[in-house]
Design a protein around this motif. Sequence first.
Motif, short mmCIF file in Angstrom:
data_model
loop_
_atom_site.label_atom_id
_atom_site.label_comp_id
_atom_site.label_asym_id
_atom_site.label_seq_id
_atom_site.Cartn_x
_atom_site.Cartn_y
_atom_site.Cartn_z
N LEU A 31 0.80 -1.22 0.00
CA LEU A 31 0.00 0.00 0.00
C LEU A 31 0.84 1.28 0.00
CD1 LEU A 31 -3.19 -0.47 2.19
CD2 LEU A 31 -3.03 0.20 -0.19
N LEU A 32 1.90 1.34 0.78
CA LEU A 32 2.69 2.58 0.82
C LEU A 32 3.22 2.95 -0.57
CD1 LEU A 32 4.71 2.56 4.17
CD2 LEU A 32 2.80 4.02 3.51
N PRO A 33 3.86 2.03 -1.30
CA PRO A 33 4.26 2.40 -2.66
C PRO A 33 3.06 2.77 -3.54
CG PRO A 33 5.43 0.43 -1.96
CD PRO A 33 4.38 0.70 -0.92
N ALA A 34 1.93 2.08 -3.35
CA ALA A 34 0.75 2.40 -4.17
C ALA A 34 0.27 3.82 -3.93
CB ALA A 34 -0.37 1.41 -3.88
N PHE A 35 0.28 4.27 -2.68
CA PHE A 35 -0.12 5.65 -2.38
C PHE A 35 0.83 6.65 -3.03
CE2 PHE A 35 -2.38 3.93 1.52
CZ PHE A 35 -3.64 4.24 1.06
N ILE A 37 2.69 6.12 -5.69
CA ILE A 37 2.50 6.05 -7.14
C ILE A 37 1.25 6.83 -7.54
CG2 ILE A 37 1.96 4.51 -9.06
CD1 ILE A 37 3.65 2.37 -7.61
N ALA A 38 0.17 6.65 -6.78
CA ALA A 38 -1.06 7.39 -7.07
C ALA A 38 -0.83 8.89 -6.96
CB ALA A 38 -2.17 6.95 -6.12
N GLY A 39 -0.08 9.30 -5.94
CA GLY A 39 0.25 10.72 -5.79
C GLY A 39 1.07 11.24 -6.95
N ALA A 40 2.02 10.43 -7.43
CA ALA A 40 2.84 10.84 -8.57
C ALA A 40 2.00 10.93 -9.84
CB ALA A 40 3.99 9.85 -8.75
N MET A 41 1.07 9.98 -10.02
CA MET A 41 0.18 10.05 -11.18
C MET A 41 -0.61 11.35 -11.18
SD MET A 41 -1.45 6.22 -11.41
CE MET A 41 -0.52 4.82 -12.02
N SER A 42 -1.13 11.69 -10.01
CA SER A 42 -1.98 12.86 -9.91
C SER A 42 -1.19 14.16 -10.05
CB SER A 42 -2.73 12.84 -8.57
OG SER A 42 -3.63 13.92 -8.47
N LEU A 84 -4.32 3.31 -7.06
CA LEU A 84 -3.90 3.52 -8.44
C LEU A 84 -5.11 3.85 -9.32
CD1 LEU A 84 -1.33 0.59 -8.80
CD2 LEU A 84 -1.02 2.88 -7.83
N PHE A 85 -6.22 3.16 -9.09
CA PHE A 85 -7.47 3.47 -9.77
C PHE A 85 -7.89 4.92 -9.51
CE2 PHE A 85 -12.07 3.79 -8.76
CZ PHE A 85 -12.59 3.73 -10.04
N ALA A 86 -7.79 5.33 -8.24
CA ALA A 86 -8.15 6.71 -7.89
C ALA A 86 -7.25 7.70 -8.60
CB ALA A 86 -8.06 6.90 -6.38
N GLY A 87 -5.95 7.36 -8.73
CA GLY A 87 -5.01 8.26 -9.38
C GLY A 87 -5.30 8.47 -10.84
N ILE A 88 -5.53 7.39 -11.59
CA ILE A 88 -5.78 7.56 -13.02
C ILE A 88 -7.16 8.15 -13.28
CG2 ILE A 88 -4.19 5.69 -13.65
CD1 ILE A 88 -6.62 3.92 -14.19
N TYR A 89 -8.13 7.84 -12.41
CA TYR A 89 -9.48 8.38 -12.60
C TYR A 89 -9.49 9.89 -12.37
CZ TYR A 89 -14.54 8.97 -12.12
OH TYR A 89 -15.84 9.39 -12.26
N LYS A 90 -8.80 10.32 -11.32
CA LYS A 90 -8.75 11.76 -11.06
C LYS A 90 -8.04 12.50 -12.18
CE LYS A 90 -6.91 15.30 -8.01
NZ LYS A 90 -6.01 15.63 -6.88
N LYS A 91 -7.03 11.87 -12.73
CA LYS A 91 -6.20 12.57 -13.72
C LYS A 91 -6.82 12.58 -15.11
CE LYS A 91 -2.39 14.87 -14.16
NZ LYS A 91 -2.04 16.00 -13.30
N LEU A 177 8.45 8.00 -11.51
CA LEU A 177 7.27 7.15 -11.44
C LEU A 177 7.60 5.70 -11.74
CD1 LEU A 177 4.21 6.89 -11.10
CD2 LEU A 177 3.96 7.54 -13.50
N VAL A 178 8.44 5.47 -12.74
CA VAL A 178 8.81 4.10 -13.11
C VAL A 178 9.55 3.41 -11.97
CG1 VAL A 178 10.33 2.75 -14.62
CG2 VAL A 178 8.87 4.51 -15.60
N VAL A 179 10.43 4.13 -11.29
CA VAL A 179 11.20 3.52 -10.20
C VAL A 179 10.27 3.15 -9.04
CG1 VAL A 179 13.07 3.86 -8.54
CG2 VAL A 179 13.32 4.71 -10.86
#
Length: 487
Positions: A31-35, A37-42, A84-91, A177-179
């Motif tokens: 979860l921590l990396p997922a949060f 990653i989602a923040g970086a997506m957004s 991750l779903f929340a990140g791409i949906y918001k963006k 983001l990739v890392v």
Amino acid sequence: MDVLSNGVLPVLYGGATNLAAYLAAHVLLCLLPAFFIAGAMSALIPREAITRFLGRNSSKAVSYPAAAAAGSLLAVCSCTIVPLFAGIYKKGAGLGPAITFLFFAPAANILALVYTGGVIGVDLAVARFVLSLIFGIGIGLIMALVFSADDAAHDEAGSAMFAGSGEGMGKSAGVFLVVWVVLLLAGTLKLDVLTSAWLHVDLPLAHARDWQAGLDRLVPFDAAKGEEGVSLQGVVLILLLGLIAFSAWRGLENIQEGVNGWTRASLALVWTTLLFAALAIRPGDGGLSIGITGKFFGVGLSLAVIHVIAWQYLPREALQDWLWESWRFVKQIFPLLVVGVFVVGMARVLVRPEWIEAVAGSNSLVGNLAGVAFGVFMYFPTLVEVPIARMFLDLGMHRGPLLAYLMSDPELSLQSILIISAIIGRTKTATYVGLVALFSTAAGLTYGAWIDGTPLVQIVLWLAVFIGVLAVLLSLASRRAVSTKGV
């Protein structure tokens, strides 16, 4: 008093132990990396980069397969996919492609399919992949059709929110983001090169085994039942998680005003905790054995690269935006996750696996619905559902309801339902849940009929009737939505 000791307390205790086991085993490296990653997506990915491939106006022949392909590489559970779903949906991703990503990633990622084939059978793994792909895309298309007006409004709101962000994503942001994705994979993939210990360090703690035995009594461990228990390492990780929460609240809540000491402390704790979680710590006769795993080196190298990029190559404003978006996702999702996991733990005490086994011994409608219901109330983390499914199969569960369970368990856990509702609203979530339950049941009935020797022509006719009825209902719903909009 008897009601309290024999009824209420065991149920509450089940919720508490389930939550402790989940926090110790799954929050950190998943979860921590997922949060983050989602923040970086957004914060870092331009809206156009998302809408080009996953937007509501993108070609369906591109957006839906792309969403499924992106999810197939992530061997994580639904709770990790949701940020991750929340990140791409918001963006800017369209509702349909985002839902396909949400469905397909935990249900049919590469590791889940390989594990299913090895433990249960290649036939069921193939059925799981094919039906998850077809139904995942189908559910996404249906959601996009039913909520087309809301999807358009969401798209317009996103366009206004991110107006002026048309420049492409910088190289540093892309590598950053990739890392993070590499770190997530390094922490979750079950490969020998990552899970095996390359070095060992022994600490002379004579009572380590006794301490672990005490923890096993407090938090039951039984792999056959999906009970993961809490290790000595897990206790330390839970304590570190509490420290991260406090320091993040002090250091990230007002991050837009600048980085302070609490910000640095929270990130240092995150880095330390991720590295500690990547170790293999086991109590033994002579003390505590600490294994330096390939996972530890993979996570450590990823964190080193992330640190260099974040503090030397990302603009300070972009860094603050990333941390704020990550913290915002944590505040939105994590409390609901805690509540959901606790409720699932209580449900495990009340719902007995034998009940499901008793009604799912044949490929009936009731049996398949029971498999779906079990996936909701007895959620198991990713890959754990496979040995549990093997246990049910050995106890007499039909392979049809078994597939219905394997398709619904990664999708419809109570905690995921709560979190998704906070992201897309109750109406869309209820529709999504209903569609997953419907298609999982249909998948189980179809596969079960094939297993029972039903002629292929009859199965095709049943699927044609099912799809035809669904198409008519969707057409009526679409016309009603258009007429309502016109009024």
